[in-house]
Design a protein around this motif. Structure first.
Motif, short mmCIF file in Angstrom:
data_model
loop_
_atom_site.label_atom_id
_atom_site.label_comp_id
_atom_site.label_asym_id
_atom_site.label_seq_id
_atom_site.Cartn_x
_atom_site.Cartn_y
_atom_site.Cartn_z
N THR A 5 0.86 -1.17 0.00
CA THR A 5 0.00 0.00 0.00
C THR A 5 0.89 1.22 0.00
OG1 THR A 5 -1.74 -1.18 1.18
CG2 THR A 5 -1.84 1.23 1.22
N LEU A 6 0.75 2.03 -1.06
CA LEU A 6 1.57 3.22 -1.23
C LEU A 6 0.69 4.47 -1.15
CD1 LEU A 6 3.69 2.14 -4.33
CD2 LEU A 6 4.33 1.98 -1.92
N GLY A 7 1.31 5.59 -0.90
CA GLY A 7 0.66 6.89 -0.95
C GLY A 7 1.71 7.93 -1.28
N VAL A 8 1.26 9.04 -1.83
CA VAL A 8 2.16 10.14 -2.17
C VAL A 8 1.60 11.39 -1.50
CG1 VAL A 8 3.23 11.48 -4.02
CG2 VAL A 8 2.68 9.05 -4.39
N SER A 9 2.48 12.13 -0.83
CA SER A 9 2.01 13.34 -0.14
C SER A 9 3.11 14.38 -0.04
CB SER A 9 1.48 12.98 1.25
OG SER A 9 2.52 12.48 2.06
N ILE A 10 2.68 15.57 0.34
CA ILE A 10 3.58 16.68 0.64
C ILE A 10 3.71 16.74 2.15
CG2 ILE A 10 3.86 19.19 0.59
CD1 ILE A 10 2.11 19.12 -2.01
N ALA A 11 4.92 16.61 2.64
CA ALA A 11 5.14 16.68 4.09
C ALA A 11 4.99 18.11 4.57
CB ALA A 11 6.53 16.15 4.44
N VAL A 12 4.33 18.30 5.70
CA VAL A 12 4.28 19.61 6.34
C VAL A 12 5.60 19.76 7.09
CG1 VAL A 12 3.12 21.05 8.05
CG2 VAL A 12 1.77 19.60 6.51
N ALA A 151 8.55 22.30 -2.39
CA ALA A 151 9.54 22.05 -3.43
C ALA A 151 9.76 20.55 -3.65
CB ALA A 151 10.86 22.73 -3.08
N SER A 152 8.90 19.71 -3.05
CA SER A 152 9.04 18.26 -3.22
C SER A 152 7.77 17.56 -2.75
CB SER A 152 10.24 17.73 -2.41
OG SER A 152 9.99 17.85 -1.02
N PHE A 153 7.69 16.29 -3.09
CA PHE A 153 6.68 15.41 -2.51
C PHE A 153 7.37 14.10 -2.17
CE2 PHE A 153 5.97 15.03 -7.18
CZ PHE A 153 6.33 13.70 -7.36
N SER A 154 6.67 13.22 -1.44
CA SER A 154 7.29 11.99 -0.96
C SER A 154 6.41 10.78 -1.24
CB SER A 154 7.52 12.07 0.55
OG SER A 154 8.32 13.19 0.87
N LEU A 155 7.08 9.64 -1.41
CA LEU A 155 6.43 8.34 -1.57
C LEU A 155 6.49 7.62 -0.24
CD1 LEU A 155 5.23 6.01 -3.33
CD2 LEU A 155 7.62 5.34 -3.81
N TYR A 156 5.35 7.09 0.20
CA TYR A 156 5.26 6.38 1.47
C TYR A 156 4.71 4.98 1.25
CZ TYR A 156 5.67 10.97 3.69
OH TYR A 156 6.10 12.21 4.10
N LEU A 167 9.52 6.28 1.81
CA LEU A 167 10.48 5.55 0.99
C LEU A 167 11.49 6.51 0.36
CD1 LEU A 167 8.18 2.96 -0.84
CD2 LEU A 167 9.58 2.64 1.22
N ARG A 168 10.98 7.64 -0.17
CA ARG A 168 11.89 8.66 -0.70
C ARG A 168 11.16 9.95 -1.01
NH1 ARG A 168 12.97 4.48 -4.41
NH2 ARG A 168 14.94 4.32 -3.37
N ASP A 169 11.96 11.01 -1.09
CA ASP A 169 11.48 12.34 -1.46
C ASP A 169 11.83 12.59 -2.92
OD1 ASP A 169 12.73 13.52 1.67
OD2 ASP A 169 10.64 13.13 1.17
N TYR A 170 11.00 13.36 -3.59
CA TYR A 170 11.24 13.75 -4.98
C TYR A 170 11.24 15.27 -5.06
CZ TYR A 170 10.45 8.88 -6.06
OH TYR A 170 10.55 7.52 -6.10
N ALA A 171 12.42 15.83 -5.33
CA ALA A 171 12.56 17.29 -5.42
C ALA A 171 12.08 17.78 -6.77
CB ALA A 171 14.02 17.68 -5.22
N PHE A 172 11.41 18.91 -6.78
CA PHE A 172 10.94 19.49 -8.03
C PHE A 172 12.13 19.95 -8.86
CE2 PHE A 172 6.78 20.97 -5.84
CZ PHE A 172 6.37 19.66 -5.74
N GLY A 187 8.30 7.00 10.55
CA GLY A 187 6.92 6.80 10.14
C GLY A 187 6.46 7.97 9.29
N GLY A 188 5.43 7.78 8.46
CA GLY A 188 4.95 8.87 7.67
C GLY A 188 3.76 8.48 6.82
N THR A 189 3.06 9.49 6.14
CA THR A 189 2.07 9.11 5.20
C THR A 189 1.09 10.07 4.65
OG1 THR A 189 0.43 7.54 4.70
CG2 THR A 189 0.24 8.74 6.72
N PRO A 190 0.42 9.51 3.69
CA PRO A 190 -0.78 10.13 3.18
C PRO A 190 -1.93 9.71 4.07
CG PRO A 190 0.07 8.44 1.70
CD PRO A 190 0.91 8.44 2.92
#
Length: 193
Positions: A5-12, A151-156, A167-172, A187-190
Motif C-alpha cells: 500500500t503506497l501513498g504520495v504526499s507533501i510533508a508539512v 519544493a518536493s513530494f514523498s512516496l510512502y 520511501l523517498r522524497d522527490y525534489a521538483f 513513520g509517515g504518510t498520506p
C-alpha cells in the motif's frame, strides 16, 4: 511478490509538522503517530510490489517537470457529516496540489485510480474520534497559520503495523529522488481520510 500500500504526499515541514501531529494525538486520534503530518496527493493505493520501479520513475518524471509553489495553512474545516474529519485549510497552494495529484494519477501512469470524493487538499488534524473531540480540534486550531514553499513530494509505504514510512522524497526540477531511506526508518504518510 505481493502487494504493497503506497501513498504520495507533501510533508508539512518542521516545526509545523510535529506541532500538528502532537495536537492530533492530543485530541485523541490514535492514528496521529502512525501518520506524519501531510497534504495527500495520492491516497492509499494497493499495487503489486514489482510495479514499484515504474512508479518511482513516474514520480521522478512528475517531480522533474514541477516547480516550487507556496503553501499557506489558515484556519480549520471539516468534511462532516460525509466523513468524520477535521482539517487545517490550505488558504494558498490548493491549485498547485491539484495539478500535482492530477499528473500523479494520470490515466496513462501507474497510479491511476478513482477517488471516493473530489480532491480537496487539506491537513487532517482529527479523524474518526468523538464528535466532542472533533469540535475541540476545529475550535482550538481555528486561528492556526503556517506557510512554506513546497519544493518536493514523498512516496510512502504503509507497513503491516499500520505505520506509514517514507520511501523517498522527490525534489521538483531534479527528476531524481533526493533521499532514499530504509523501510524501517521514520513513520509517515498520506492520510486515509
Amino acid at each position: 511478490m505481493g502487494t504493497v500500500t503506497l501513498g504520495v504526499s507533501i510533508a508539512v515541514p518542521e516545526p509545523h509538522g510535529s506541532l500538528l501531529q502532537e495536537r492530533r494525538a492530543g485530541f485523541g486520534d490514535s492514528a496521529a503517530h502512525a501518520i506524519p503530518t501531510h497534504v495527500t496527493l495520492v491516497p492509499p493505493t494497493g499495487v503489486e510490489r514489482d510495479l514499484l520501479p515504474g512508479i518511482e520513475a513516474h514520480l521522478a518524471g512528475v517531480a522533474a517537470d514541477s516547480l516550487p509553489f507556496p503553501i499557506r495553512l489558515s484556519g480549520t474545516g471539516t468534511f462532516r457529516p460525509l466523513s468524520p474529519v477535521v482539517f487545517v485549510t490550505l488558504a494558498e497552494g490548493a491549485a498547485g496540489c491539484d495539478r500535482l495529484q492530477a499528473r500523479l494519477r494520470d490515466e496513462a501512469g501507474p497510479l491511476v485510480r478513482e477517488l471516493q470524493f473530489p480532491y480537496h487538499p487539506h491537513v487532517t488534524i482529527a479523524h474518526g474520534i468523538s464528535e466532542e473531540a472533533m469540535d475541540r480540534a476545529h475550535a482550538e486550531l481555528a486561528g492556526y497559520e503556517a506557510a512554506w514553499t513546497c519544493a518536493s513530494f514523498s512516496l510512502y509505504e504503509q507497513g503491516a503495523d499500520g505505520v506509514w514510512r517514507k520511501l523517498r522524497d522527490y525534489a521538483f526540477g531534479g527528476g531524481r529522488p533526493i533521499a532514499s531511506l530504509p523501510a524501517q526508518s521514520q513513520g509517515g504518510t498520506p492520510v486515509p481520510s
